[in-house]
Design a protein around this motif. Structure first.
Motif, PDB file in Angstrom:
ATOM      1  N   PRO A  61       0.828  -1.219   0.000  1.00 45.80           N
ATOM      2  CA  PRO A  61       0.000   0.000   0.000  1.00 45.80           C
ATOM      3  C   PRO A  61       0.858   1.264   0.000  1.00 45.80           C
ATOM      4  O   PRO A  61       2.089   1.221   0.094  1.00 45.80           O
ATOM      5  N   ASN A  62       0.169   2.407  -0.088  1.00 40.17           N
ATOM      6  CA  ASN A  62       0.846   3.707   0.053  1.00 40.17           C
ATOM      7  C   ASN A  62       0.134   4.497   1.155  1.00 40.17           C
ATOM      8  O   ASN A  62      -0.487   3.923   2.041  1.00 40.17           O
ATOM      9  N   ASP A  63       0.178   5.828   1.055  1.00 43.39           N
ATOM     10  CA  ASP A  63      -0.429   6.668   2.099  1.00 43.39           C
ATOM     11  C   ASP A  63      -1.922   6.881   1.905  1.00 43.39           C
ATOM     12  O   ASP A  63      -2.560   7.651   2.628  1.00 43.39           O
ATOM     13  N   GLY A  64      -2.516   6.211   0.898  1.00 43.94           N
ATOM     14  CA  GLY A  64      -3.939   6.346   0.648  1.00 43.94           C
ATOM     15  C   GLY A  64      -4.276   7.233  -0.537  1.00 43.94           C
ATOM     16  O   GLY A  64      -5.436   7.312  -0.941  1.00 43.94           O
ATOM     17  N   SER A  65      -3.282   7.889  -1.115  1.00 45.94           N
ATOM     18  CA  SER A  65      -3.545   8.749  -2.275  1.00 45.94           C
ATOM     19  C   SER A  65      -3.769   7.899  -3.526  1.00 45.94           C
ATOM     20  O   SER A  65      -3.334   6.751  -3.605  1.00 45.94           O
ATOM     21  N   THR A  66      -4.457   8.477  -4.518  1.00 46.53           N
ATOM     22  CA  THR A  66      -4.725   7.758  -5.764  1.00 46.53           C
ATOM     23  C   THR A  66      -3.419   7.497  -6.500  1.00 46.53           C
ATOM     24  O   THR A  66      -2.625   8.411  -6.740  1.00 46.53           O
ATOM     25  N   ALA A  67      -3.196   6.238  -6.870  1.00 48.38           N
ATOM     26  CA  ALA A  67      -1.948   5.856  -7.538  1.00 48.38           C
ATOM     27  C   ALA A  67      -2.174   4.575  -8.329  1.00 48.38           C
ATOM     28  O   ALA A  67      -3.171   3.860  -8.145  1.00 48.38           O
ATOM     29  N   ALA A  68      -1.227   4.299  -9.221  1.00 40.93           N
ATOM     30  CA  ALA A  68      -1.255   3.073 -10.021  1.00 40.93           C
ATOM     31  C   ALA A  68      -0.548   1.963  -9.249  1.00 40.93           C
ATOM     32  O   ALA A  68       0.622   2.105  -8.887  1.00 40.93           O
ATOM     33  N   PHE A  69      -1.246   0.871  -9.008  1.00 39.71           N
ATOM     34  CA  PHE A  69      -0.685  -0.282  -8.309  1.00 39.71           C
ATOM     35  C   PHE A  69      -0.617  -1.450  -9.287  1.00 39.71           C
ATOM     36  O   PHE A  69      -1.626  -1.788  -9.921  1.00 39.71           O
ATOM     37  N   THR A  70       0.553  -2.042  -9.387  1.00 43.62           N
ATOM     38  CA  THR A  70       0.757  -3.140 -10.336  1.00 43.62           C
ATOM     39  C   THR A  70       0.650  -4.480  -9.624  1.00 43.62           C
ATOM     40  O   THR A  70       1.413  -4.768  -8.697  1.00 43.62           O
ATOM     41  N   PHE A  71      -0.297  -5.305 -10.079  1.00 41.76           N
ATOM     42  CA  PHE A  71      -0.510  -6.653  -9.571  1.00 41.76           C
ATOM     43  C   PHE A  71       0.159  -7.621 -10.546  1.00 41.76           C
ATOM     44  O   PHE A  71      -0.320  -7.815 -11.664  1.00 41.76           O
ATOM     45  N   SER A  72       1.272  -8.201 -10.138  1.00 41.95           N
ATOM     46  CA  SER A  72       2.034  -9.068 -11.039  1.00 41.95           C
ATOM     47  C   SER A  72       1.412 -10.456 -11.120  1.00 41.95           C
ATOM     48  O   SER A  72       0.758 -10.930 -10.179  1.00 41.95           O
ATOM     49  N   ASN A  73       1.614 -11.091 -12.261  1.00 40.97           N
ATOM     50  CA  ASN A  73       1.088 -12.430 -12.497  1.00 40.97           C
ATOM     51  C   ASN A  73       1.888 -13.430 -11.669  1.00 40.97           C
ATOM     52  O   ASN A  73       3.092 -13.612 -11.873  1.00 40.97           O
TER      53      ASN A  73
END
Length: 514
Positions: free
Chosen positions: A108-120
């Motif tokens: 996670p991050n600090d709750g701000s909107t961001a792109a999170f990559t979910f790897s296969n």
């Protein structure tokens, strides 16, 4: 070898200096303002969202990017995502099937909107062209704090573009879809890098190099490695052939038509003896596996009315492998009128949070039998593929009303799956029975009447296995065939002198030249 070493270094540098293409976005969109889906777990309820898409060309999936906000890692919420197959149940009704790619959750991050990559998690998964898939995400609670509510949000996105067609986006609540969203979420389907131009050019050069190296090593190692193994195998084979033919030097030396005749006799005697013995030894008889008997009244409606599809399903777990040949359902009202057809199949099962079981991909589709006058009867839905249901795996026996869209009376067409006379018994565990309505399952208090069969209605039978005596017969057959062949030919094969005296050979040569 010095020049060859330089050649290897040159190839290696070329491949390093000309890398493959970087990861590329095969399909997706850009984030907008606001949120589309809540990925949450609150008061025992699970929320999420899904995207249905169809690749227009093969995509080798490497990861998925999702734009999230309020993902702080607090309150035990974990956004969980995966790629699932899709199946259609009735007109325009698409549901998730089995998961084909689990995606690793990023930090996670600090709750701000961001792109999170979910790897296969599996590295690479091929998404086939012209096949529908779901990108599905929901809020999973880790069971530590704040059971009353834990949330993060999947941000809104623009219209998706790329190497796939965007079909729809659906809300998810407690094991089922609860309606479509007019606005898609922000995401990207990322593909595995393609090989670079330099890499492609290096392939034939590497093949030539390996061939040169292999030839050089073989010349230096005639007595070791593959050459040694090849010689060893050849000698074993030659010894075997010579031992088979040593009983008849005449056949071995002359190579005439009698060799083929003797070998044919040997094969025929062994084959006939084998048939006689195996036919005298019985195999295990068919035995019931799992099912129940019909009771009173209907349990489920298999129908299609006013655009709504109804049906029922049974979840069961085999305790031993079952070789399936057919399934029998006790139905009433199946008269073939109004275009209604009971559609039946066996499906995989997968588990969602809160001990919810959903249907996965279809294991086998069963052929629908002909209708009768509508009276209650046993209808056998056959399987021509001899499907094996594996032990200790969950399966759904699922039936619903399929309308052929050409018959009249679109407003209503129904048949009924009768209630069973008791809990199913046999080599499987009955888990539960569920109502089906427009793609969703809900547990029912009734158990329908059914059986899973091998060849005869009313019983579930495994494909016959060979008896112990039949298996023990195999070495006996081999020995008997050899014995019969030797006995049949023992008096016919006389010893033959292979070598002639040297002086006779010299005398014949002198007479020839004179």
């Amino acid at each position: 070898m010095k020049g060859m070493g330089q050649y290897i270094i040159a190839i290696f540098l070329m491949l390093v200096c000309l890398p493959a293409k970087a990861d590329w976005r095969a399909f997706g969109n850009s984030p907008g303002s606001g949120n589309t889906f809540s990925l949450a777990f609150s008061a025992g309820n699970t929320f999420g969202g899904a995207i249905l898409f169809t690749p227009t060309q093969d995509i080798c999936l490497s990861s998925v990017t999702m734009w999230l906000n309020d993902y702080t890692g607090q309150n035990g919420i974990i956004p969980t995502a995966g790629i699932y197959n899709s199946r259609q149940q009735g007109p325009g009704n698409y549901q998730m099937a089995a998961e084909i790619a689990a995606l690793d959750t990023p930090t996670p991050n600090d709750g701000s909107t961001a792109a999170f990559t979910f790897s296969n998690a599996s590295g690479q998964t091929m998404l086939d062209a012209n096949t529908a898939y779901w990108l599905f995400a929901y809020g999973m609670w880790d069971g530590t704090t704040n059971y009353a509510g834990a949330y993060c949000y999947w941000a809104t996105g623009s219209a998706p573009t790329g190497d796939a067609a965007y079909n729809q986006a659906d809300y998810y609540v407690n094991g089922g879809f609860s309606g479509q969203s007019a606005i898609p979420p922000a995401f990207a389907i990322n593909a595995v890098p393609e090989p670079g131009f330099g890499t492609l050019l290096g392939i034939p050069m590497l093949l030539a190099l390996f061939r040169t190296l292999g030839w050089a090593l073989c010349r230096r190692s005639k007595r070791v490695g593959n050459l040694f193994i090849a010689k060893f195998l050849w000698r074993v084979f030659s010894w075997h052939v010579s031992n088979v033919n040593n009983r008849s030097p005449r056949l071995h030396r002359q190579g005439d038509a009698s060799m083929g005749n003797k070998m044919a006799v040997k094969r025929s005697v062994s084959f006939i003896a084998g048939l006689l013995l195996i036919s005298a030894l019985s195999v295990k008889a068919d035995s019931p596996v799992f099912g129940n008997s019909p009771g009173n009244g209907p349990a489920f409606s298999l129908s299609f009315a006013s655009g709504n599809t109804w049906g029922g399903a049974v979840l069961f777990t085999p305790t031993a492998n079952i070789s399936l040949n057919s399934v029998t359902l006790w139905l009433s009202g199946y008269d073939g009128q109004n275009g209604i057809t009971p559609s039946v199949g066996i499906y995989h099962s997968y588990q969602l949070p809160n001990n919810l079981f959903e249907m996965g991909s279809e294991v086998v589709s069963l052929s629908t039998p002909a209708a009768n006058s509508g009276v209650t009867g046993a209808f056998t839905f056959s399987d021509s593929s001899a499907t094996v249901l594996k032990s200790h795996q969950n399966y759904w026996l699922f039936a619903y009303g399929l309308w052929d869209s050409s018959a009249p009376n679109f407003a209503g067409a129904a048949s009924y799956w009768q209630a069973g006379g008791g809990t199913p018994t046999g080599s499987a565990i009955f888990d539960q029975a569920d109502y089906f309505n427009n793609g969703g399952l809900s547990q029912a208090p009734y158990i329908p009447a059914f059986s899973i069969n091998n060849s005869s209605p009313g019983a579930i039978n495994p494909v016959p296995e060979p008896g112990t005596m039949a298996l023990l017969t195999i070495p006996v057959l081999l020995g008997l065939g050899r014995m019969l062949f030797n006995r049949a030919n023992a008096k016919k094969l006389a010893p033959v002198k292979v070598r002639r005296p040297v002086k006779h050979v010299r005398q014949e040569r002198e007479e020839y030249y004179l």
